[in-house]
Scaffold this active site. Structure first.
Site, PDB file in Angstrom:
ATOM      1  NE  ARG A 108      -2.440   5.552  -1.737  1.00 16.09           N
ATOM      2  CZ  ARG A 108      -2.210   4.515  -2.530  1.00 16.09           C
ATOM      3  NH1 ARG A 108      -2.982   4.291  -3.573  1.00 16.09           N
ATOM      4  NH2 ARG A 108      -1.211   3.697  -2.293  1.00 16.09           N
ATOM      5  CG  HIS A 135       4.054   4.357  -2.072  1.00 13.95           C
ATOM      6  ND1 HIS A 135       3.343   4.215  -0.896  1.00 13.95           N
ATOM      7  CD2 HIS A 135       3.439   3.533  -2.966  1.00 13.95           C
ATOM      8  CE1 HIS A 135       2.355   3.351  -1.087  1.00 13.95           C
ATOM      9  NE2 HIS A 135       2.393   2.919  -2.324  1.00 13.95           N
ATOM     10  CD  GLN A 138       4.739  -0.729  -2.945  1.00 13.10           C
ATOM     11  OE1 GLN A 138       3.543  -0.515  -2.883  1.00 13.10           O
ATOM     12  NE2 GLN A 138       5.225  -1.936  -3.149  1.00 13.10           N
ATOM     13  CG  ASP A 230       5.057   2.785 -10.112  1.00 13.74           C
ATOM     14  OD1 ASP A 230       3.951   2.228 -10.299  1.00 13.74           O
ATOM     15  OD2 ASP A 230       5.181   3.845  -9.451  1.00 13.74           O
ATOM     16  CB  CYS A 271       4.519  -0.609  -6.228  1.00  7.24           C
ATOM     17  SG  CYS A 271       4.190   0.457  -7.626  1.00  7.24           S
ATOM     18  NE  ARG A 299       2.644  -1.424   0.585  1.00  3.33           N
ATOM     19  CZ  ARG A 299       1.728  -0.543   0.141  1.00  3.33           C
ATOM     20  NH1 ARG A 299       1.118  -0.716  -1.015  1.00  3.33           N
ATOM     21  NH2 ARG A 299       1.427   0.551   0.850  1.00  3.33           N
TER      22      ARG A 299
END
Ligand code: CP
Ligand code: NVA
Length: 314
Positions: A108, A135, A138, A230, A271, A299
């Site tokens: 990440r 992502h 996700q 988001d 998310c 997730r």
């Protein structure tokens, strides 16, 4: 026959076929059920996973650590504050060394090029746990959650209201285009996803039957099965907070915007982490339409499915 994903990295989702994505989503449903029934096996026994983090994380780190650890694997958390990566050692050399010690690597951080270089030089599967551009893990959990509520996502309408150029919106556009999900980005024109990715996704959508729309009009939310948002300010963009607040106010997901769907069964997705009062109001994210907490749990199941498949254990 099940697709063979052994040895594959997950960097953008663009190189995964619809069948491969479907396989991962189905496997995630299976591993979630196993977990719920207490049927946890030791499929990662003897395996090691490097977890590289340049940016903060709650869900992604915990999903990888718990999914891998509960099946006997040994995850090692490596903050880039502590290791040599990019500071005293090139990404290529770090990749070569980690590839000799670990069975897989999660990264990440900021640059997409870093995760791609890790994949090129390590020789083991590399998972993108978020970069400035994508992502992808996700997006798998998001579609799993959509499908838990509505069955197969094909033909469903997913609307993203907010910062349309961010990593989460871009990954949702890719997975929707692949799977035939109608995806609408509702965002001010200055925050549109980049034209190159829109063009790629429109080409994919022509094959899958998805409709990809980019609009500034919140009325386009009408009929949505799921409304997604988001944060307005992604990690690394803190200097843009005031500008974003001014631009994105009309795109806040609140009761008024949810009402514009014209439906009472529309679900809300996020998310997380959320800034309540900015991109979403508390009554929506903490209310009955919200599936954000299922999505967070998913997730873990989608990431476990990804690791099983790419390590040849699925
Ligand atoms: N959704 C998500 O990636 O959360 P974290 O930043 O907590 O990992
Ligand atoms: N767009 C957000 C997602 C966090 C999971 C960010 O990059 O900070």
């Amino acid at each position: 026959m099940a697709p063979d994903l052994k040895g594959r990295s997950l960097l953008t989702l663009l190189d995964y076929s619809p069948e491969e994505i479907r396989f991962l989503l189905d496997l995630a449903v299976q591993v979630k059920k196993e977990k719920q029934d207490g049927r946890i096996r030791q499929r990662f026994a003897g395996k090691t996973l490097a977890l590289l983090f340049e940016k903060r994380s709650t869900r992604t780190r915990c999903a990888f650590e718990t999914a891998f650890g509960e099946e006997g694997g040994h995850p090692v958390f490596l903050s880039t504050q502590d290791i040599q990566l990019g500071a005293k050692e090139s990404v290529e050399d770090t990749a070569r060394v980690l590839g000799r010690m670990f069975d897989a690597i999660q990264f990440r951080g900021f640059k997409q090029s870093t995760v791609e270089t890790l994949a090129r030089y390590s020789g083991v599967p590399v998972y993108n746990g978020l970069t400035d551009l994508f992502h992808p893990t996700q997006a798998l959990a998001d579609i799993m959650t959509l499908e838990e509520n509505f069955g197969n996502g094909r033909g469903r309408k997913l609307c993203f209201s907010g910062d349309g150029r961010n990593n989460v919106a871009r990954s949702l556009m890719v997975i929707s285009a692949k799977l035939g999900i109608n995806f609408t980005v509702i965002t001010p024109p200055s925050l549109n996803p980049d034209q190159e990715l829109i063009d790629i996704c429109k080409r994919l959508a022509a094959e899958s039957g998805a409709a990809i729309r980019i609009t500034g009009e919140t009325s386009e939310i009408e009929g949505a099965d799921a409304v997604y948002t988001d944060v307005w300010v992604s990690m690394g963009e803190e200097a843009k907070r005031e500008e974003r607040r001014a631009l994105l106010g009309p795109y806040q997901v609140n009761a008024g915007l949810m009402a514009k769907t014209g439906r009472s069964d529309t679900i809300f997705l996020h998310c997380l982490p959320a800034v309540k009062g900015e991109e979403v109001t508390a009554d929506v994210i903490d209310g009955p339409a919200s599936r954000a907490w299922d999505e967070a749990e998913n997730r873990k199941h989608t990431i476990k499915a990804l690791m099983l498949a790419t390590m040849g254990l699925g």
